[in-house]
Design an enzyme around this catalytic site. Structure first.
Site, PDB file in Angstrom:
ATOM      1  CB  ILE A  39       1.989  11.930   4.181  1.00 45.52           C
ATOM      2  CG1 ILE A  39       1.435  13.279   3.739  1.00 45.52           C
ATOM      3  CG2 ILE A  39       0.952  11.163   4.987  1.00 45.52           C
ATOM      4  CD1 ILE A  39       0.192  13.186   2.855  1.00 45.52           C
ATOM      5  CB  THR A  40       5.175   8.895   8.189  1.00 45.59           C
ATOM      6  OG1 THR A  40       4.133   9.106   9.131  1.00 45.59           O
ATOM      7  CG2 THR A  40       6.296   9.902   8.426  1.00 45.59           C
ATOM      8  N   GLY A  41       3.781   6.857   6.010  1.00 46.33           N
ATOM      9  CA  GLY A  41       2.746   5.842   5.772  1.00 46.33           C
ATOM     10  C   GLY A  41       1.674   6.309   4.809  1.00 46.33           C
ATOM     11  CG  ASN A  43       1.895   2.527   1.973  1.00 46.22           C
ATOM     12  OD1 ASN A  43       2.368   3.033   2.977  1.00 46.22           O
ATOM     13  ND2 ASN A  43       1.531   1.266   1.941  1.00 46.22           N
ATOM     14  CB  SER A  44      -1.992   2.108   3.531  1.00 44.95           C
ATOM     15  OG  SER A  44      -2.997   1.495   4.255  1.00 44.95           O
ATOM     16  N   GLY A  45      -4.700   3.762   3.650  1.00 43.77           N
ATOM     17  CA  GLY A  45      -5.663   4.308   4.604  1.00 43.77           C
ATOM     18  C   GLY A  45      -5.759   5.829   4.649  1.00 43.77           C
ATOM     19  CE1 TYR A 192      -2.924   2.500  17.364  1.00 45.01           C
ATOM     20  CE2 TYR A 192      -4.917   2.723  18.681  1.00 45.01           C
ATOM     21  CZ  TYR A 192      -4.183   3.044  17.552  1.00 45.01           C
ATOM     22  OH  TYR A 192      -4.701   3.912  16.615  1.00 45.01           O
TER      23      TYR A 192
HETATM   24  N1  LIG Z   1      -8.156   3.324  11.398  1.00 47.81           N
HETATM   25  C1  LIG Z   1      -8.637   3.822  12.521  1.00 47.81           C
HETATM   26  O1  LIG Z   1      -9.774   3.540  12.905  1.00 47.81           O
HETATM   27  C2  LIG Z   1      -7.795   4.784  13.329  1.00 47.81           C
HETATM   28  C3  LIG Z   1      -8.353   5.340  14.498  1.00 47.81           C
HETATM   29  C4  LIG Z   1      -7.608   6.247  15.230  1.00 47.81           C
HETATM   30  C5  LIG Z   1      -6.317   6.576  14.838  1.00 47.81           C
HETATM   31  N2  LIG Z   1      -5.793   6.015  13.718  1.00 47.81           N
HETATM   32  C6  LIG Z   1      -4.403   6.366  13.345  1.00 47.81           C
HETATM   33  O2  LIG Z   1      -4.367   6.793  11.991  1.00 47.81           O
HETATM   34  C7  LIG Z   1      -3.070   6.545  11.449  1.00 47.81           C
HETATM   35  C8  LIG Z   1      -3.205   5.914  10.081  1.00 47.81           C
HETATM   36  O3  LIG Z   1      -3.705   4.613  10.230  1.00 47.81           O
HETATM   37  P1  LIG Z   1      -4.688   3.921   9.177  1.00 47.81           P
HETATM   38  O4  LIG Z   1      -5.950   3.658   9.886  1.00 47.81           O
HETATM   39  O5  LIG Z   1      -4.705   4.678   7.918  1.00 47.81           O
HETATM   40  O6  LIG Z   1      -3.961   2.478   9.025  1.00 47.81           O
HETATM   41  P2  LIG Z   1      -3.237   1.788   7.789  1.00 47.81           P
HETATM   42  O7  LIG Z   1      -4.104   1.799   6.589  1.00 47.81           O
HETATM   43  O8  LIG Z   1      -2.795   0.458   8.329  1.00 47.81           O
HETATM   44  O9  LIG Z   1      -1.961   2.708   7.521  1.00 47.81           O
HETATM   45  C9  LIG Z   1      -0.849   2.686   8.355  1.00 47.81           C
HETATM   46  C10 LIG Z   1       0.356   3.132   7.553  1.00 47.81           C
HETATM   47  O10 LIG Z   1       1.510   3.114   8.420  1.00 47.81           O
HETATM   48  C11 LIG Z   1       2.558   2.455   7.742  1.00 47.81           C
HETATM   49  N3  LIG Z   1       3.540   1.871   8.636  1.00 47.81           N
HETATM   50  C12 LIG Z   1       3.354   0.941   9.599  1.00 47.81           C
HETATM   51  N4  LIG Z   1       4.527   0.604  10.151  1.00 47.81           N
HETATM   52  C13 LIG Z   1       5.480   1.348   9.525  1.00 47.81           C
HETATM   53  C14 LIG Z   1       6.890   1.439   9.637  1.00 47.81           C
HETATM   54  N5  LIG Z   1       7.583   0.686  10.489  1.00 47.81           N
HETATM   55  N6  LIG Z   1       7.547   2.305   8.847  1.00 47.81           N
HETATM   56  C15 LIG Z   1       6.888   3.068   7.941  1.00 47.81           C
HETATM   57  N7  LIG Z   1       5.545   3.016   7.775  1.00 47.81           N
HETATM   58  C16 LIG Z   1       4.860   2.155   8.553  1.00 47.81           C
HETATM   59  C17 LIG Z   1       1.864   1.381   6.924  1.00 47.81           C
HETATM   60  O11 LIG Z   1       2.732   0.887   5.938  1.00 47.81           O
HETATM   61  P3  LIG Z   1       2.505  -0.574   5.276  1.00 47.81           P
HETATM   62  O12 LIG Z   1       1.403  -0.419   4.271  1.00 47.81           O
HETATM   63  O13 LIG Z   1       3.830  -0.868   4.674  1.00 47.81           O
HETATM   64  O14 LIG Z   1       2.137  -1.514   6.396  1.00 47.81           O
HETATM   65  C18 LIG Z   1       0.689   2.179   6.383  1.00 47.81           C
HETATM   66  O15 LIG Z   1       1.076   2.935   5.278  1.00 47.81           O
HETATM   67  C19 LIG Z   1      -2.336   5.677  12.476  1.00 47.81           C
HETATM   68  O16 LIG Z   1      -1.428   6.485  13.191  1.00 47.81           O
HETATM   69  C20 LIG Z   1      -3.438   5.188  13.392  1.00 47.81           C
HETATM   70  O17 LIG Z   1      -2.990   4.943  14.707  1.00 47.81           O
HETATM   71  C21 LIG Z   1      -6.500   5.125  12.944  1.00 47.81           C
END
Ligand SMILES: NC(=O)c1ccc[n+]([C@@H]2O[C@H](COP(=O)([O-])OP(=O)(O)OC[C@H]3O[C@@H](n4cnc5c(N)ncnc54)[C@H](OP(=O)(O)O)[C@@H]3O)[C@@H](O)[C@H]2O)c1
Length: 308
Positions: A39-41, A43-45, A192
């Site tokens: 799983i990439t990323g 560590n969060s969300g 985005y």
């Molecule tokens: N949240 C929403 O409402 C929503 C809606 C639609 C789609 N999504 C999609 O869901 C996915 C997960 O997002 P999330 O909402 O869970 O956000 P998030 O909590 O900000 O998680 C994003 C993750 O991506 C990592 N990341 C960012 N840049 C990176 C890089 N250069 N190299 C490696 N890892 C990197 C972050 O690492 P760090 O912790 O180090 O920054 C973090 O672990 C994303 O693809 C997003 O577009 C989210």
């Protein structure tokens, strides 16, 4: 009378918000013992919740993250919550093509299986550039995962039946791709949206290329989720978003459900290349299903990241 109207309006708003926040949960109880999930990323969300859910089902879970401290903290939490010791971290920065190549080399050397690849990491609407001079959204959200998936494809094929799940967003529908300017970096939200549309085309073309080879691909919209993406913005914007997210967005655990569904459900294999939301295959805008555009984007991406 006014009091009655106010109470009625409050009640309707409450029910409306409840309705907007409703999400289906993955009801499939399939276990993943012996399977390896990357799983990439993670560590969060959404990524971290997905990691917990899949570790609970017995999978070996590897989270690929850019920050060692945040990743180690997440590994501890995922292990605690899933009661699994089979969770580990590997370092990768998706904003740097060299880092991705090194990561894949190391992964292929160490890991004999890859059953489920989850391209989850993502940056929200930001105007920035990657180390290789790609716009941050297009570079990380699309090109980084494009290169990663291509380099890991041999292992996915060896581990067939295997799956690639790529996180997209329903906001894909607000933009189209401009092949004269794939590196578009003007309005943050539009960069985005384009990167998330690219995730959809990528999934379709990957499904076509791997058809009959035991690898299937899915694009997932997780819903609007109370994750950590606001960390990229100013204090005031974060504060405002916290309120909006609390009212309208769903918790990360709910956001992970469609990803988990695509990782475990047998039903989804009939929909390789499809777009999923709320644990079901969902229709796309007609232009987002254009296989000619999907192929053109694939070929352009191959040239940009120099995949042989
Ligand atoms: N949240 C929403 O409402 C929503 C809606 C639609 C789609 N999504 C999609 O869901 C996915 C997960 O997002 P999330 O909402 O869970 O956000 P998030 O909590 O900000 O998680 C994003 C993750 O991506 C990592 N990341 C960012 N840049 C990176 C890089 N250069 N190299 C490696 N890892 C990197 C972050 O690492 P760090 O912790 O180090 O920054 C973090 O672990 C994303 O693809 C997003 O577009 C989210």
């Amino acid at each position: 009378m006014y009091l009655l109207y106010t109470i009625l309006a409050a009640l309707l708003s409450f029910l409306g918000i409840k309705w907007m926040k409703r999400r289906r949960y993955c009801m499939d109880v399939k276990r993943l013992d012996g399977k390896t999930v990357l799983i990439t990323g993670g560590n969060s969300g959404v990524g971290k919740e997905t990691a917990v859910a899949l570790a609970l089902r017995g999978a070996r879970v590897i989270i690929a993250c850019r920050d060692e401290d945040r990743a180690r903290k997440a590994v501890r939490e995922i292990k605690n919550r899933s009661h699994s010791m089979n969770v580990l971290f590997m370092e990768v920065d998706l904003a740097n093509m060299r880092s991705i190549r090194e990561f894949c080399k190391s992964f292929l050397r160490k890991e004999k299986r890859l059953d489920i690849l989850i391209n989850n990491a993502g940056v929200p609407s930001v105007l920035d550039w990657t180390d290789d001079n790609f716009s941050m959204c297009f570079g990380v959200n699309h090109l980084g995962h494009f290169l990663l998936t291509n380099l890991l494809l041999p292992r996915l094929k060896e581990s067939a039946p295997s799956r690639v799940i790529t996180l997209t967003c329903s906001s894909y529908k607000y933009q189209k791709l401009d092949f004269q300017d794939l590196n578009y970096n003007l309005f943050p939200f539009f960069t985005y949206c384009r990167s998330k549309l690219a995730n959809i085309y990528f999934t379709q073309e990957l499904a076509r290329i791997t058809e009959g080879k035991g690898v299937t691909a899915y694009a997932v919209h997780p819903g609007y989720v109370q994750s950590n993406w606001t960390c990229h913005y100013s204090f005031l914007y974060r504060l405002l978003m916290k309120v909006i997210m609390f009212m309208f967005f769903v918790p990360c655990e709910a956001g992970a459900q469609t990803v988990v569904h695509c990782a475990v459900s047998d039903e989804v294999s009939a929909h390789s290349g499809g777009y999923f939301s709320d644990c079901k295959a969902t229709s796309l805008k007609p232009y987002a299903k254009d296989s000619g555009v999907a192929r053109k984007l694939w070929e352009a991406s191959e040239r940009l990241v120099k995949v042989p």
